[in-house]
Motif scaffolding. Sequence first.
Motif, PDB file in Angstrom:
ATOM      1  N   HIS A 148      87.879  21.621  26.852  1.00  0.00           N
ATOM      2  CA  HIS A 148      87.045  22.425  27.555  1.00  0.00           C
ATOM      3  C   HIS A 148      85.557  22.396  27.724  1.00  0.00           C
TER       4      HIS A 148
ATOM      5  N   GLU B 131      88.715  29.657  32.804  1.00  0.00           N
ATOM      6  CA  GLU B 131      88.606  31.440  31.650  1.00  0.00           C
ATOM      7  C   GLU B 131      88.911  32.312  32.345  1.00  0.00           C
TER       8      GLU B 131
ATOM      9  N   HIS C 114      89.351  33.733  28.322  1.00  0.00           N
ATOM     10  CA  HIS C 114      87.961  33.210  27.801  1.00  0.00           C
ATOM     11  C   HIS C 114      88.065  34.437  26.718  1.00  0.00           C
TER      12      HIS C 114
ATOM     13  N   SER D   4      79.914  35.069  27.688  1.00  0.00           N
ATOM     14  CA  SER D   4      78.787  33.755  27.662  1.00  0.00           C
ATOM     15  C   SER D   4      77.489  34.171  28.691  1.00  0.00           C
TER      16      SER D   4
ATOM     17  N   HIS E 263      88.385  29.703  23.250  1.00  0.00           N
ATOM     18  CA  HIS E 263      86.928  29.432  21.373  1.00  0.00           C
ATOM     19  C   HIS E 263      87.958  30.259  21.180  1.00  0.00           C
TER      20      HIS E 263
ATOM     21  N   GLY F 260      82.979  31.211  22.551  1.00  0.00           N
ATOM     22  CA  GLY F 260      81.936  29.997  23.535  1.00  0.00           C
ATOM     23  C   GLY F 260      80.358  31.112  23.713  1.00  0.00           C
TER      24      GLY F 260
ATOM     25  N   ASP G 281      83.200  22.821  24.962  1.00  0.00           N
ATOM     26  CA  ASP G 281      82.570  24.341  25.445  1.00  0.00           C
ATOM     27  C   ASP G 281      81.005  23.884  26.189  1.00  0.00           C
TER      28      ASP G 281
HETATM   29 ZN    ZN Z   1      83.859  31.133  27.613  1.00  0.00          ZN
END
Ligand code: ZN
Length: 393
Positions: A63, A160, A189, A194, A216, A220, A273
Amino acid sequence: MRTLITGIGEVVSGDIEAPLLDADSVSIVDGRIESIGRGLDGTADVVVDARGATVMPGLIDSHAHPVVGDFTPRQRTLDFIESSLHGGVTTMISAGEPHLPGRPKDVIGLKAMAIAIARAYASFRPGGVKVRAGAPILEQGLVEADFAEMAAGGVRLIGEIGLGSVKKGADAAPMVAWGRAHGMVSTFHTGGPSLPGSSAIGADDVLDAAPDIAGHINGGTTSLSEADIDRLVEADSGIALELVHCGNGRTALFALRRAADAGALGRVILGNDAPSGTGVVPLGILRLMAHLASLSDVAPETVVGLATGNTARVHGMDTGVLAPGRSADIVIADAPVGSVAGTALQALANGDIPGISMVLVDGVPLVGRSRNTAPAARMAEVVKGPAVGGGGH
Ligand SMILES: [Zn+2]
């Protein structure tokens, strides 16, 4: 071209079903592993003496958010990919390129961008790192022909889901299926937003869409609830469960324990991430591995497999496992100088970040002493062949 690595203390396979191999040497021919065993010898163009250190597969960051070249607009930073090579990452996978300034959100624009980015990274390895990118963010209006066109252009990922106008599981489901039919691996996602404009996504949307990866699940950066994590772990879906460094450390451990209890460690993969609001973190994958290995009951050699072989399987890559025929992407590491641990695995179990003394991609030593980790107690050395550049502080 034959490369021989001798004097290995421990070999970690990257396969969580058989994480430790009975071997002290690895031979490589033309970038692929030829054999792994004890006392391998014979003529070689390059010989590396591991000096008793540990050999493991090059780490796969599941990621990342690259955009173009080795520059991130998100943190105005150059050479972050090359820097992650010094943190053991030999393969980086894009979870989308939303950081492109002026990112086109119309269908023609997003297709053009995904194809251009996929092709650019297919022809360019920053620092030597294999980057798989060109991960379109799904927007309303995409039809199956668009996925066919992107696949024909070299796109193998869906970024995502939820960062664009497709946010609901029911809207994403047909697009995920079209992408899959055309060879694309998709990530949804999860958790809180985020980026401004994106919204919180829970387990329902993910389960409705059935992507390949629940992105995640420890956030995230804002994590799913424990109840939603449980639903994703328990779902008999085969959806990969991604834990990231730039997320919630507590729920990462919760999710790992739940996956272990459910016999689902084969579905757990690790990402950084980054670049993100958290920054550029060259040691992110190693830091996450040390966090998980030191604070859970999962063995460090299994944690290595979460960051290597598991991710390779989800993406159909020939790296991430040390076995004959696979790409020879390899990290040589040991306990760092001053650690109470005696080996790289003991260092992870102790919460210390191992010291990397060599990274090879396709059998070629690219990095000597890492400039980002602490120095390894025992340093691998090229004893025959061209010397490899080192880092240091
Ligand atoms: Zn994300």
